[in-house]
Design a protein around this motif. Structure first.
Motif, PDB file in Angstrom:
ATOM      1  N   ARG A 124       5.488   0.176  -3.210  1.00  0.00           N
ATOM      2  CA  ARG A 124       4.320  -0.629  -2.822  1.00  0.00           C
ATOM      3  C   ARG A 124       4.426  -1.032  -1.359  1.00  0.00           C
ATOM      4  O   ARG A 124       4.002  -2.118  -0.977  1.00  0.00           O
ATOM      5  CB  ARG A 124       4.216  -1.874  -3.702  1.00  0.00           C
ATOM      6  N   GLY A 125       4.986  -0.153  -0.557  1.00  0.00           N
ATOM      7  CA  GLY A 125       5.205  -0.437   0.858  1.00  0.00           C
ATOM      8  C   GLY A 125       3.954  -0.261   1.690  1.00  0.00           C
ATOM      9  O   GLY A 125       2.820  -0.380   1.209  1.00  0.00           O
ATOM     10  N   VAL A 126       4.160   0.078   2.964  1.00  0.00           N
ATOM     11  CA  VAL A 126       3.065   0.141   3.932  1.00  0.00           C
ATOM     12  C   VAL A 126       2.173   1.361   3.744  1.00  0.00           C
ATOM     13  O   VAL A 126       1.070   1.403   4.277  1.00  0.00           O
ATOM     14  CB  VAL A 126       3.597   0.116   5.378  1.00  0.00           C
ATOM     15  N   GLY A 127       2.626   2.363   3.018  1.00  0.00           N
ATOM     16  CA  GLY A 127       1.820   3.566   2.830  1.00  0.00           C
ATOM     17  C   GLY A 127       1.891   4.483   4.041  1.00  0.00           C
ATOM     18  O   GLY A 127       2.415   4.119   5.091  1.00  0.00           O
ATOM     19  N   ILE A 128       1.359   5.674   3.871  1.00  0.00           N
ATOM     20  CA  ILE A 128       1.343   6.669   4.950  1.00  0.00           C
ATOM     21  C   ILE A 128      -0.103   7.090   5.155  1.00  0.00           C
ATOM     22  O   ILE A 128      -0.743   7.600   4.228  1.00  0.00           O
ATOM     23  CB  ILE A 128       2.209   7.889   4.591  1.00  0.00           C
ATOM     24  N   PRO A 129      -0.632   6.882   6.352  1.00  0.00           N
ATOM     25  CA  PRO A 129      -2.025   7.256   6.626  1.00  0.00           C
ATOM     26  C   PRO A 129      -2.286   8.728   6.304  1.00  0.00           C
ATOM     27  O   PRO A 129      -1.440   9.592   6.562  1.00  0.00           O
ATOM     28  CB  PRO A 129      -2.192   6.984   8.127  1.00  0.00           C
ATOM     29  N   LYS A 130      -3.440   9.013   5.730  1.00  0.00           N
ATOM     30  CA  LYS A 130      -3.790  10.388   5.309  1.00  0.00           C
ATOM     31  C   LYS A 130      -3.607  11.403   6.429  1.00  0.00           C
ATOM     32  O   LYS A 130      -3.081  12.490   6.212  1.00  0.00           O
ATOM     33  CB  LYS A 130      -5.225  10.430   4.798  1.00  0.00           C
TER      34      LYS A 130
END
Length: 178
Positions: A109-115
């Motif tokens: 549930r971290g910062v995610g990776i932009p598409k």
């Protein structure tokens, strides 16, 4: 000291990749059991609580692999979850059979990776994100190493991420069992 040791290890590993000098020691292992022991050790080391660390391992999955290098994959993925979860650690790991393959999911549930950056994250020295995520220590070698080890095992790695903080990322590792 651990960070410096890890950095040196990663640089040496990448050097061996580039010179095509990595020798894998493949052997049949009880993957479900090995993963269970590995994650129990990590949970004890970091003090993860049951509400923030979920493990669902289908029993009796065996795989022909180089366990020491598979642990390098796991270590890199776990370190990324720790580094890129500023709102707090949370990890769900799932292992299941899929025909003659086994699939391992790492969901955080971290910062995610932009598409727009998802295709590049496995490139050497590439670090995704904005200035906030780039202030996190790292070299941009971890996912490059992960992808190379997974491929050497006849596997594939993919990701799912909305690219939004709190939504996190799921890494999907798909390996042949034989």
């Amino acid at each position: 000291t651990e960070r410096l040791s890890s950095l040196i290890h990663n640089i040496l590993w990448v050097s061996r990749i580039q010179r095509l000098k990595i020798e894998y020691a493949f052997d049949w292992i009880p993957l479900s059991e090995q993963l269970e022991a590995y994650f129990q050790e990590k949970q004890k080391k970091y003090g993860w609580q049951p509400r923030e660390f979920l493990v669902e391992l289908e029993p009796d999955i065996h795989m022909c692999c180089d366990w020491e290098n598979v642990k390098i994959v796991l270590d890199n993925l776990v370190e990324n979850v720790i580094r890129y979860s500023p709102a707090g650690f949370w990890l769900k790991v799932m292992l299941k059979r899929s025909g003659e393959r086994c699939v391992l999911h790492f969901q955080d549930r971290g910062v995610g990776i932009p598409k727009q950056e998802q295709r590049r994250i496995f490139k050497m020295f590439y670090r995704a994100g904005d200035e906030m995520t780039r202030t996190v220590t790292g070299t941009g070698l971890g996912l490059y190493i992960v992808e190379n080890i997974v491929k050497a095992h006849g596997g594939r790695i993919s990701i799912r991420s909305e690219g939004k903080a709190g939504k996190g990322t799921t890494f999907i590792l798909d390996f042949p069992r034989g």
